[in-house]
Write a protein that holds these residues in place. Sequence first.
Motif, PDB file in Angstrom:
ATOM      1  N   PRO A  41       0.817  -1.145   0.010  1.00 43.07           N
ATOM      2  CA  PRO A  41       0.054   0.123   0.110  1.00 43.07           C
ATOM      3  C   PRO A  41       0.765   1.181   0.037  1.00 43.07           C
ATOM      4  O   PRO A  41       2.059   1.141   0.416  1.00 43.07           O
ATOM      5  CB  PRO A  41      -0.766  -0.027   1.383  1.00 43.07           C
ATOM      6  N   PRO A  42       0.379   2.261  -0.424  1.00 43.02           N
ATOM      7  CA  PRO A  42       1.020   3.802  -0.234  1.00 43.02           C
ATOM      8  C   PRO A  42       1.250   4.006   1.019  1.00 43.02           C
ATOM      9  O   PRO A  42       0.308   3.668   1.832  1.00 43.02           O
ATOM     10  CB  PRO A  42       0.192   4.598  -1.314  1.00 43.02           C
ATOM     11  N   ASN A  43       1.933   4.928   1.289  1.00 43.98           N
ATOM     12  CA  ASN A  43       2.078   5.467   2.727  1.00 43.98           C
ATOM     13  C   ASN A  43       0.968   6.733   2.639  1.00 43.98           C
ATOM     14  O   ASN A  43       0.452   6.937   1.844  1.00 43.98           O
ATOM     15  CB  ASN A  43       3.438   6.286   2.898  1.00 43.98           C
ATOM     16  N   HIS A  44       0.904   7.177   3.919  1.00 45.68           N
ATOM     17  CA  HIS A  44      -0.291   7.945   4.212  1.00 45.68           C
ATOM     18  C   HIS A  44      -0.294   9.344   3.271  1.00 45.68           C
ATOM     19  O   HIS A  44      -1.170   9.759   2.787  1.00 45.68           O
ATOM     20  CB  HIS A  44      -0.315   8.640   5.705  1.00 45.68           C
ATOM     21  N   ILE A  45       0.990   9.856   3.157  1.00 45.80           N
ATOM     22  CA  ILE A  45       1.048  11.089   2.188  1.00 45.80           C
ATOM     23  C   ILE A  45       0.598  10.894   0.918  1.00 45.80           C
ATOM     24  O   ILE A  45      -0.100  11.415   0.080  1.00 45.80           O
ATOM     25  CB  ILE A  45       2.418  11.675   2.476  1.00 45.80           C
ATOM     26  N   GLN A  46       1.207   9.678   0.246  1.00 46.64           N
ATOM     27  CA  GLN A  46       0.949   9.296  -1.003  1.00 46.64           C
ATOM     28  C   GLN A  46      -0.649   9.014  -1.128  1.00 46.64           C
ATOM     29  O   GLN A  46      -1.352   9.439  -2.163  1.00 46.64           O
ATOM     30  CB  GLN A  46       1.665   8.133  -1.440  1.00 46.64           C
ATOM     31  N   ALA A  47      -1.435   8.460  -0.266  1.00 47.45           N
ATOM     32  CA  ALA A  47      -2.492   8.144  -0.178  1.00 47.45           C
ATOM     33  C   ALA A  47      -3.469   9.378  -0.043  1.00 47.45           C
ATOM     34  O   ALA A  47      -4.500   9.601  -0.987  1.00 47.45           O
ATOM     35  CB  ALA A  47      -3.087   7.242   0.737  1.00 47.45           C
ATOM     36  N   MET A  48      -3.254  10.395   0.408  1.00 48.66           N
ATOM     37  CA  MET A  48      -3.984  11.405   0.518  1.00 48.66           C
ATOM     38  C   MET A  48      -3.655  12.420  -0.758  1.00 48.66           C
ATOM     39  O   MET A  48      -4.758  12.970  -1.207  1.00 48.66           O
ATOM     40  CB  MET A  48      -3.688  12.281   1.948  1.00 48.66           C
ATOM     41  N   HIS A  49      -2.674  12.341  -1.166  1.00 47.88           N
ATOM     42  CA  HIS A  49      -2.339  13.073  -2.416  1.00 47.88           C
ATOM     43  C   HIS A  49      -3.410  12.263  -3.654  1.00 47.88           C
ATOM     44  O   HIS A  49      -4.103  12.994  -4.232  1.00 47.88           O
ATOM     45  CB  HIS A  49      -1.071  12.779  -3.051  1.00 47.88           C
ATOM     46  N   ALA A  50      -3.469  10.964  -3.634  1.00 42.69           N
ATOM     47  CA  ALA A  50      -4.199  10.249  -4.632  1.00 42.69           C
ATOM     48  C   ALA A  50      -5.994  10.474  -4.129  1.00 42.69           C
ATOM     49  O   ALA A  50      -6.780  10.952  -5.112  1.00 42.69           O
ATOM     50  CB  ALA A  50      -3.861   8.691  -4.468  1.00 42.69           C
ATOM     51  N   PHE A  51      -6.156  10.551  -2.995  1.00 44.91           N
ATOM     52  CA  PHE A  51      -7.500  10.857  -2.449  1.00 44.91           C
ATOM     53  C   PHE A  51      -8.131  12.222  -3.004  1.00 44.91           C
ATOM     54  O   PHE A  51      -9.123  12.299  -3.643  1.00 44.91           O
ATOM     55  CB  PHE A  51      -7.673  10.505  -1.103  1.00 44.91           C
ATOM     56  N   VAL A  52      -7.145  13.208  -2.628  1.00 44.30           N
ATOM     57  CA  VAL A  52      -7.737  14.439  -3.148  1.00 44.30           C
ATOM     58  C   VAL A  52      -7.842  14.812  -4.539  1.00 44.30           C
ATOM     59  O   VAL A  52      -8.776  15.308  -5.122  1.00 44.30           O
ATOM     60  CB  VAL A  52      -6.576  15.665  -2.655  1.00 44.30           C
ATOM     61  N   ARG A  53      -6.764  14.200  -5.311  1.00 45.35           N
ATOM     62  CA  ARG A  53      -7.037  14.231  -6.743  1.00 45.35           C
ATOM     63  C   ARG A  53      -8.302  13.685  -7.311  1.00 45.35           C
ATOM     64  O   ARG A  53      -8.941  13.857  -8.393  1.00 45.35           O
ATOM     65  CB  ARG A  53      -5.604  13.820  -7.351  1.00 45.35           C
ATOM     66  N   ALA A  54      -8.519  12.407  -6.801  1.00 42.74           N
ATOM     67  CA  ALA A  54      -9.747  11.432  -7.165  1.00 42.74           C
ATOM     68  C   ALA A  54     -11.016  12.277  -6.812  1.00 42.74           C
ATOM     69  O   ALA A  54     -12.046  11.833  -7.343  1.00 42.74           O
ATOM     70  CB  ALA A  54      -9.783  10.290  -6.460  1.00 42.74           C
ATOM     71  N   MET A  55     -11.001  13.302  -6.075  1.00 40.70           N
ATOM     72  CA  MET A  55     -12.430  13.749  -5.736  1.00 40.70           C
ATOM     73  C   MET A  55     -12.897  14.780  -6.903  1.00 40.70           C
ATOM     74  O   MET A  55     -13.971  15.275  -6.854  1.00 40.70           O
ATOM     75  CB  MET A  55     -12.189  14.774  -4.574  1.00 40.70           C
TER      76      MET A  55
ATOM     77  N   ARG B  87      -2.290  22.477  -1.568  1.00 38.75           N
ATOM     78  CA  ARG B  87      -2.934  23.037  -0.440  1.00 38.75           C
ATOM     79  C   ARG B  87      -3.852  22.327   0.275  1.00 38.75           C
ATOM     80  O   ARG B  87      -4.096  22.230   1.347  1.00 38.75           O
ATOM     81  CB  ARG B  87      -3.187  24.526  -0.766  1.00 38.75           C
ATOM     82  N   LEU B  88      -4.840  21.985  -0.588  1.00 31.01           N
ATOM     83  CA  LEU B  88      -5.748  20.815  -0.171  1.00 31.01           C
ATOM     84  C   LEU B  88      -5.399  19.735   0.603  1.00 31.01           C
ATOM     85  O   LEU B  88      -5.750  19.024   1.476  1.00 31.01           O
ATOM     86  CB  LEU B  88      -6.978  20.595  -1.147  1.00 31.01           C
ATOM     87  N   THR B  89      -4.414  19.027  -0.105  1.00 34.76           N
ATOM     88  CA  THR B  89      -3.686  17.704   0.483  1.00 34.76           C
ATOM     89  C   THR B  89      -2.889  18.092   1.763  1.00 34.76           C
ATOM     90  O   THR B  89      -3.157  17.408   2.747  1.00 34.76           O
ATOM     91  CB  THR B  89      -2.802  17.238  -0.516  1.00 34.76           C
TER      92      THR B  89
END
Length: 297
Positions: free
Chosen positions: A178-192, A204-206
């Motif tokens: 799995p990705p680390n937390h920072i990578q996951a949050m980057h991906a989550f923000v872009r997927a929104m 900034r949102l990430t």
Amino acid sequence: MRYVVVLAASLLFGLLAFPAVSQPVPSALPPTVVDHFFITTDGVSLHYLEAGPAAGHTLVFIPGWTMPAWIWMPQILAFSRSYHVVAFDPRGQGDSSVPATGYEPVRRGKDIAELIARVALQPVVVVAWSLGVLDTLASIHVAGDRRIAGLVLVDNSVGEEPPPARLPHLHLHLHRPPPNHIQAMHAFVRAMFRRAQPSAYLERLTAATLRTPEAASKRLLSYPMPRSYWRDAVYETKVPVLYVVRPRWVAQGRNLVRNRPDTEMEVFHDAGHALFVDEPARFNAVTEQFLRRRVWP
């Protein structure tokens, strides 16, 4: 049965631990938007943004999982021309404090109820998105709907039938690390988003999402409530409801409109999860029409 907030969980299954970012993310607010803080009954300092005429009808905006209040800025600027607007940073999010406890629905519901009691003398319309939908419904369990004039519930389940199907993203990490937390949050923000957003905005949102400690963010994804807890809150309140969703939630919305009086649904077919950012003009127009037709004619 533990109710999983599937919209965020689908992108964050199996995260690795990573230290939390504890400092607020700097932001430059428009001159018409003002920062405020208040202390909850359990001693936590929570932040909200305020704009518009104090004597106007009040709209209270509740963001989603790990999101800051300022993600509602297209709505804050538009509605504050005519309404008293408040946008909330839930505990552990935005510029609010990051306490060790309270990342569960009853306390989060109390936070919203205490905010509403602070910012308005008359009943307010709550506009809640994603996890904010659940926190708002928890607030109704905690405090009832005496201070609520209407609800705009945006892109999450409300516990109505049918239950949400598991998304294929839940299986993404079964065959690779799995990705680390920072990578996951980057991906989550872009997927929104379905519309392209400026890279500086996404960064900034990430950064804002990373203020929520990882352990807290995981607790927010697994509220220990049955689906009926959320459904009961919707049906127990008698205020007008606008359910604004993408196609994923249409079946729930149809049942809600069929079975609950004074309920409307609006479907955004070509927007991402943050549909009010992808299509702000349409979202604002739909909300304004609902307010004028159903809540404050």
